[in-house]
Scaffold this active site. Structure first.
Site, PDB file in Angstrom:
ATOM      1  N   GLU A  37      30.447  46.303  45.759  1.00 54.66           N
ATOM      2  CA  GLU A  37      30.880  47.115  44.609  1.00 54.66           C
ATOM      3  C   GLU A  37      29.865  48.228  44.317  1.00 54.66           C
ATOM      4  O   GLU A  37      28.752  48.240  44.859  1.00 54.66           O
ATOM      5  CB  GLU A  37      31.055  46.241  43.366  1.00 54.66           C
ATOM      6  CG  GLU A  37      29.773  45.544  42.926  1.00 54.66           C
ATOM      7  CD  GLU A  37      29.718  45.274  41.425  1.00 54.66           C
ATOM      8  OE1 GLU A  37      29.996  46.213  40.646  1.00 54.66           O
ATOM      9  OE2 GLU A  37      29.377  44.147  41.032  1.00 54.66           O
ATOM     10  N   LYS A  99      32.524  54.204  34.957  1.00 55.35           N
ATOM     11  CA  LYS A  99      32.674  52.784  35.290  1.00 55.35           C
ATOM     12  C   LYS A  99      34.175  52.510  35.383  1.00 55.35           C
ATOM     13  O   LYS A  99      34.900  52.665  34.404  1.00 55.35           O
ATOM     14  CB  LYS A  99      32.012  51.918  34.214  1.00 55.35           C
ATOM     15  CG  LYS A  99      32.163  50.427  34.449  1.00 55.35           C
ATOM     16  CD  LYS A  99      31.476  49.624  33.344  1.00 55.35           C
ATOM     17  CE  LYS A  99      31.973  48.198  33.320  1.00 55.35           C
ATOM     18  NZ  LYS A  99      31.488  47.457  32.152  1.00 55.35           N
ATOM     19  N   VAL A 119      33.822  44.685  39.825  1.00 54.01           N
ATOM     20  CA  VAL A 119      34.324  43.592  40.668  1.00 54.01           C
ATOM     21  C   VAL A 119      35.851  43.690  40.777  1.00 54.01           C
ATOM     22  O   VAL A 119      36.417  43.613  41.871  1.00 54.01           O
ATOM     23  CB  VAL A 119      33.881  42.222  40.108  1.00 54.01           C
ATOM     24  CG1 VAL A 119      34.623  41.081  40.801  1.00 54.01           C
ATOM     25  CG2 VAL A 119      32.369  42.047  40.271  1.00 54.01           C
ATOM     26  N   ASP A 151      36.686  40.133  23.999  1.00 57.24           N
ATOM     27  CA  ASP A 151      36.090  40.770  25.174  1.00 57.24           C
ATOM     28  C   ASP A 151      36.078  39.816  26.371  1.00 57.24           C
ATOM     29  O   ASP A 151      35.207  38.959  26.496  1.00 57.24           O
ATOM     30  CB  ASP A 151      34.671  41.259  24.848  1.00 57.24           C
ATOM     31  CG  ASP A 151      34.112  42.167  25.927  1.00 57.24           C
ATOM     32  OD1 ASP A 151      34.699  42.240  27.027  1.00 57.24           O
ATOM     33  OD2 ASP A 151      33.081  42.822  25.670  1.00 57.24           O
ATOM     34  N   SER A 153      36.353  40.110  30.538  1.00 54.31           N
ATOM     35  CA  SER A 153      36.334  41.081  31.634  1.00 54.31           C
ATOM     36  C   SER A 153      37.626  41.037  32.444  1.00 54.31           C
ATOM     37  O   SER A 153      38.169  39.962  32.726  1.00 54.31           O
ATOM     38  CB  SER A 153      35.162  40.777  32.563  1.00 54.31           C
ATOM     39  OG  SER A 153      35.239  41.598  33.710  1.00 54.31           O
ATOM     40  N   ALA A 154      38.086  42.224  32.844  1.00 55.87           N
ATOM     41  CA  ALA A 154      39.260  42.320  33.722  1.00 55.87           C
ATOM     42  C   ALA A 154      38.984  41.683  35.087  1.00 55.87           C
ATOM     43  O   ALA A 154      39.923  41.405  35.842  1.00 55.87           O
ATOM     44  CB  ALA A 154      39.665  43.786  33.890  1.00 55.87           C
ATOM     45  N   ASP A 155      37.705  41.422  35.387  1.00 54.92           N
ATOM     46  CA  ASP A 155      37.373  40.739  36.655  1.00 54.92           C
ATOM     47  C   ASP A 155      38.095  39.404  36.762  1.00 54.92           C
ATOM     48  O   ASP A 155      38.522  39.004  37.845  1.00 54.92           O
ATOM     49  CB  ASP A 155      35.862  40.454  36.747  1.00 54.92           C
ATOM     50  CG  ASP A 155      35.011  41.707  36.882  1.00 54.92           C
ATOM     51  OD1 ASP A 155      35.577  42.812  37.034  1.00 54.92           O
ATOM     52  OD2 ASP A 155      33.773  41.563  36.834  1.00 54.92           O
ATOM     53  N   LYS A 172      26.207  35.351  34.303  1.00 52.77           N
ATOM     54  CA  LYS A 172      25.032  35.525  33.443  1.00 52.77           C
ATOM     55  C   LYS A 172      25.280  34.909  32.094  1.00 52.77           C
ATOM     56  O   LYS A 172      26.396  34.949  31.596  1.00 52.77           O
ATOM     57  CB  LYS A 172      24.840  37.015  33.195  1.00 52.77           C
ATOM     58  CG  LYS A 172      23.902  37.657  34.096  1.00 52.77           C
ATOM     59  CD  LYS A 172      23.297  38.860  33.395  1.00 52.77           C
ATOM     60  CE  LYS A 172      22.560  39.673  34.424  1.00 52.77           C
ATOM     61  NZ  LYS A 172      23.506  40.347  35.323  1.00 52.77           N
TER      62      LYS A 172
HETATM   63  N1  PSU Z   1      27.169  41.605  35.897  1.00 50.97           N
HETATM   64  C1  PSU Z   1      25.984  41.867  36.475  1.00 50.97           C
HETATM   65  N2  PSU Z   1      25.761  43.083  37.025  1.00 50.97           N
HETATM   66  C2  PSU Z   1      26.732  44.050  37.029  1.00 50.97           C
HETATM   67  C3  PSU Z   1      28.002  43.744  36.448  1.00 50.97           C
HETATM   68  C4  PSU Z   1      28.175  42.524  35.893  1.00 50.97           C
HETATM   69  O1  PSU Z   1      25.107  41.011  36.483  1.00 50.97           O
HETATM   70  O2  PSU Z   1      26.500  45.149  37.536  1.00 50.97           O
HETATM   71  C5  PSU Z   1      29.100  44.775  36.495  1.00 50.97           C
HETATM   72  C6  PSU Z   1      30.099  44.427  37.611  1.00 50.97           C
HETATM   73  O3  PSU Z   1      30.557  45.625  38.196  1.00 50.97           O
HETATM   74  C7  PSU Z   1      31.225  43.735  36.868  1.00 50.97           C
HETATM   75  C8  PSU Z   1      31.221  44.541  35.590  1.00 50.97           C
HETATM   76  O4  PSU Z   1      32.468  43.793  37.530  1.00 50.97           O
HETATM   77  O5  PSU Z   1      29.844  44.740  35.283  1.00 50.97           O
HETATM   78  C9  PSU Z   1      31.921  43.815  34.452  1.00 50.97           C
HETATM   79  O6  PSU Z   1      32.088  44.683  33.390  1.00 50.97           O
HETATM   80  P1  PSU Z   1      33.105  44.296  32.212  1.00 50.97           P
HETATM   81  O7  PSU Z   1      32.497  43.095  31.561  1.00 50.97           O
HETATM   82  O8  PSU Z   1      33.148  45.507  31.326  1.00 50.97           O
HETATM   83  O9  PSU Z   1      34.414  44.012  32.876  1.00 50.97           O
HETATM   84 MN    MN Z   2      34.706  43.895  28.473  1.00 54.47          MN
END
Ligand code: PSU
Ligand code: MN
Length: 320
Positions: A37, A99, A119, A151, A153-155, A172
């Site tokens: 990524e 992003k 991701v 909140d 994540s879309a992941d 994390k």
């Molecule tokens: N967690 C990490 N390092 C990162 C990310 C997450 O330890 O760089 C990044 C990844 O690209 C992950 C994104 O897909 O943050 C998730 O963001 P969000 O929670 O806004 O979906």
């Molecule tokens: Mn988010």
């Protein structure tokens, strides 16, 4: 005269994605490829360590006998297999790059902007290019206080639908790991522990939460992937790989660092897509770079495991 119907078809088949020569040749020959990524480059680490890390992670994959495919959108064009110059550009531009998660892709393309893939969006492009294995640091998840903020994540939703195995160092503890586990379970996403019983918590090898399956060998993981997708049980897998012992940080120390980072985020009123980058930067700042050093090592470790899985998965597919 060219046939417009044919052109249309060819274009929709490659989805307007630019696949590098090297990656295309590997995919055509059935050789192992590992997706990477780019939000981790633009938003996850500072320059120049982000670029150094991205390039050395690619080297780890080559040394293991696979081909790296770093993914991003440049000037509106999805790229699978970025060049070193493109990685340097993206890393230097940093947070000025958009992003780009699932929802953002069509807009970044329509506006011909640069987008760093998360991701979720890396999985989308990897799957469309025919790449089954993807290495990263940590996946996004259900944030703490998601009961109020919503909140998530879309992941996680991407893992529910898109057929890519994501090798990470767990989640994390900026996230609510228990809720993240529950979400994945509800969506039918398997969480595999590579030589571990508990889900690693990124900086630390262990957490209080168990994995669904502990597997000892990359070949077993490749076999599970093959069975899943042969049966058309769509969706990804989380392959959780603990940070090497030598680089792991203290759990109690990281717990208090993360508390501080979250307080700072709330005080600054940061929300939405800015949350994760803010927390990552804050944690690095508070630990004086220790978290960054750990982050770099765990990504390399994940790239190594992802390569081994990609080799075994390619071998399975080439014999069938
Ligand atoms: N967690 C990490 N390092 C990162 C990310 C997450 O330890 O760089 C990044 C990844 O690209 C992950 C994104 O897909 O943050 C998730 O963001 P969000 O929670 O806004 O979906
Ligand atoms: Mn988010």
């Amino acid at each position: 005269m060219s046939n417009p119907a044919m052109t249309q078809k060819t274009q929709s088949q490659n989805y307007g994605i630019h696949i590098s020569e090297e990656v295309r040749a590997a995919l055509t020959a059935g050789k192992p490829v590992v997706a990477l990524e780019s939000t981790i480059i633009s938003h996850g680490m500072p320059y120049p360590q982000n670029v150094e890390t991205a390039l050395s992670v690619e080297q780890v994959i080559r040394d293991a006998g696979a081909v790296p495919a770093t993914i991003a959108i440049l000037q509106g064009k999805p790229i699978v297999g970025m060049s070193a110059d493109e990685i340097e550009y993206l890393g230097k531009t940093g947070q000025a790059v958009i992003k780009t998660s699932r929802r953002d892709i069509p807009f970044v393309m329509a506006m011909a902007k640069d987008g760093a893939t998360t991701v979720a969006s890396t999985m989308i492009f990897a799957a469309k290019a025919g790449i089954a294995v993807f290495a990263t640091g940590g996946i996004g998840g259900v944030h703490r206080d998601a009961q109020q903020t919503f909140d998530v994540s879309a992941d996680l939703q991407e893992l529910a639908t898109t057929n890519v195995a994501v090798v990470c160092a767990g989640a994390k503890s900026i996230l609510d790991i228990a809720l993240t586990r529950e979400y994945l379970e509800t969506q039918g996403v398997p969480v595999v522990g590579y030589q571990t019983n508990t889900l690693p918590a990124f900086y630390t090898r262990e957490s209080d939460f168990s994995v669904d399956y502990r597997l000892e060998h990359p070949a077993e993981i490749a076999s599970a992937m093959q069975h899943k997708w042969q049966l058309e049980i769509d969706g990804g897998l989380v392959i959780a790989n603990p940070i090497p012992e030598a680089y792991a940080l203290s759990r109690t120390e990281m717990d208090s660092v993360i508390e501080k980072a979250i307080s700072a985020m709330n005080a600054a009123g940061v929300r939405g897509k800015e949350s994760t980058p803010f927390l990552l930067a804050k944690v690095a700042e508070i630990t004086g770079g220790d978290s960054l050093a750990a982050n770099i090592q765990l990504v390399k470790n994940n790239a190594k495991l992802a390569s081994a899985i990609a080799l075994d998965y390619a071998a399975l597919n080439n014999t069938n």
